[in-house]
Design a protein around this motif. Structure first.
Motif, PDB file in Angstrom:
ATOM      1  N   ILE A   1       0.860  -1.201   0.000  1.00 31.12           N
ATOM      2  CA  ILE A   1       0.000   0.000   0.000  1.00 31.12           C
ATOM      3  C   ILE A   1       0.884   1.234   0.000  1.00 31.12           C
ATOM      4  O   ILE A   1       1.964   1.247   0.602  1.00 31.12           O
ATOM      5  CB  ILE A   1      -0.881   0.056   1.273  1.00 31.12           C
TER       6      ILE A   1
ATOM      7  N   LYS B   1       2.567  -6.156   3.614  1.00 34.69           N
ATOM      8  CA  LYS B   1       1.966  -7.152   4.482  1.00 34.69           C
ATOM      9  C   LYS B   1       2.512  -8.514   4.078  1.00 34.69           C
ATOM     10  O   LYS B   1       2.485  -8.884   2.919  1.00 34.69           O
ATOM     11  CB  LYS B   1       0.440  -7.172   4.338  1.00 34.69           C
TER      12      LYS B   1
ATOM     13  N   THR C   1      -1.789 -10.406   9.561  1.00 34.74           N
ATOM     14  CA  THR C   1      -0.499  -9.773   9.825  1.00 34.74           C
ATOM     15  C   THR C   1      -0.602  -8.273   9.603  1.00 34.74           C
ATOM     16  O   THR C   1      -1.150  -7.809   8.622  1.00 34.74           O
ATOM     17  CB  THR C   1       0.576 -10.363   8.906  1.00 34.74           C
ATOM     18  N   ALA C   2      -0.034  -7.523  10.542  1.00 34.36           N
ATOM     19  CA  ALA C   2      -0.084  -6.069  10.450  1.00 34.36           C
ATOM     20  C   ALA C   2       0.823  -5.565   9.342  1.00 34.36           C
ATOM     21  O   ALA C   2       1.740  -6.244   8.902  1.00 34.36           O
ATOM     22  CB  ALA C   2       0.322  -5.465  11.787  1.00 34.36           C
ATOM     23  N   LEU C   3       0.558  -4.350   8.901  1.00 33.95           N
ATOM     24  CA  LEU C   3       1.377  -3.702   7.885  1.00 33.95           C
ATOM     25  C   LEU C   3       2.686  -3.223   8.495  1.00 33.95           C
ATOM     26  O   LEU C   3       2.728  -2.784   9.645  1.00 33.95           O
ATOM     27  CB  LEU C   3       0.634  -2.508   7.288  1.00 33.95           C
ATOM     28  N   ILE C   4       3.737  -3.303   7.708  1.00 41.30           N
ATOM     29  CA  ILE C   4       5.035  -2.756   8.091  1.00 41.30           C
ATOM     30  C   ILE C   4       5.307  -1.576   7.177  1.00 41.30           C
ATOM     31  O   ILE C   4       5.243  -1.709   5.946  1.00 41.30           O
ATOM     32  CB  ILE C   4       6.141  -3.816   7.952  1.00 41.30           C
ATOM     33  N   PHE C   5       5.630  -0.441   7.793  1.00 44.81           N
ATOM     34  CA  PHE C   5       5.780   0.796   7.041  1.00 44.81           C
ATOM     35  C   PHE C   5       7.241   1.143   6.831  1.00 44.81           C
ATOM     36  O   PHE C   5       8.087   0.888   7.681  1.00 44.81           O
ATOM     37  CB  PHE C   5       5.108   1.952   7.797  1.00 44.81           C
ATOM     38  N   GLY C   6       7.513   1.777   5.698  1.00 46.32           N
ATOM     39  CA  GLY C   6       8.809   2.360   5.454  1.00 46.32           C
ATOM     40  C   GLY C   6       8.925   3.694   6.167  1.00 46.32           C
ATOM     41  O   GLY C   6       7.983   4.161   6.813  1.00 46.32           O
ATOM     42  N   LYS C   7      10.101   4.322   6.021  1.00 43.69           N
ATOM     43  CA  LYS C   7      10.370   5.546   6.769  1.00 43.69           C
ATOM     44  C   LYS C   7       9.766   6.788   6.126  1.00 43.69           C
ATOM     45  O   LYS C   7       9.670   7.825   6.760  1.00 43.69           O
ATOM     46  CB  LYS C   7      11.878   5.727   6.948  1.00 43.69           C
TER      47      LYS C   7
END
Lengths: 113, 115
Positions: free
Chosen positions: A34, A93, A99-105
């Motif tokens: 996303i 994801k 599973t939760a989303l992992i975000f970039g910086k």
């Protein structure tokens, strides 16, 4: 562990130009991605998503490209406007239910007129 | 009003105090999440919940406690606030994916300062 990162922390463009924001991910098991836009003082807003069985998806003035071979994601914004100025995050994801989303910086896009 | 709301919007607290950040959503979404946002780190997951009475740790859970007695509420408690917990906290929710859409809706955030 997996990580999602953006190639450039800032991007400056002129109004009317096309913008390309890049994102690299490391987890080959990720099956959903996303892009979010965050304006100053607000929460992130959904822009567009793409599943791993697709290479490209288009929305209104935005296109997301996914290259699974090199684990690269990009967001293209056509005819960039001052209102597009914001921080852009990609998120992934992993292929597990719930599973939760992992975000970039994040990449800060600045549009000058 | 429909949506996801966080309160308070801004909070200043002292080191060692307990503070609770509130999150309320009106959609009856199954999943709720707490993230913190810090410069240079992006959004990091603290805790999440798949349903009422089901919670799980994220990437940075230490020093935080959550509960989910009702589907619509997901409060985050800092048991003994530390300066390193100064941050902007975002709550988010999403429903069980119907069409493979795992996107969240975020609240407006709580800016917490620990002095």
């Amino acid at each position: 562990g997996e990580s999602v990162g953006l190639h450039l922390p800032t991007l400056s463009v002129q109004e009317g130009d096309n913008s390309i924001i890049n994102c690299a991910y490391s987890n080959s098991a990720s099956d959903y991605f996303i892009w979010y836009k965050q304006e100053s003082g607000k929460g992130p807003q959904f822009i567009i998503d793409i599943r791993s069985n697709m290479d490209k998806r288009q929305g209104q003035r935005v296109t997301v490209l996914l290259n699974k071979t090199v684990k690269h994601l990009s967001l293209q914004i056509a005819a960039t406007q001052p209102g597009d100025s914001a921080v852009y995050f990609c998120a992934e994801k992993a292929n597990q239910a719930g599973t939760a989303l992992i975000f970039g910086k994040g990449t800060t896009l600045s549009v000058s007129s | 009003d429909a949506g996801i709301t966080q309160s308070p919007r801004y909070k200043i607290t002292e080191t060692g105090r307990q503070v609770t950040l509130m999150c309320h959503q009106t959609w009856s979404h199954s999943y709720m999440f707490w993230y913190r946002q810090d410069l240079g780190h992006g959004l990091r997951l603290i805790y999440y919940s798949a349903a009422a009475d089901i919670t799980d740790k994220g990437e940075v859970p230490d020093g935080y406690v959550v509960s989910r007695s009702k589907t619509e509420n997901f409060p985050l408690t800092l048991e003994s606030a530390t300066r390193s917990q100064t941050s902007v906290y975002f709550c988010a929710s999403r429903d069980v994916p119907g069409q493979g859409n795992y996107g969240y809706t975020f609240g407006s955030g709580t800016r917490l300062t620990v002095v």
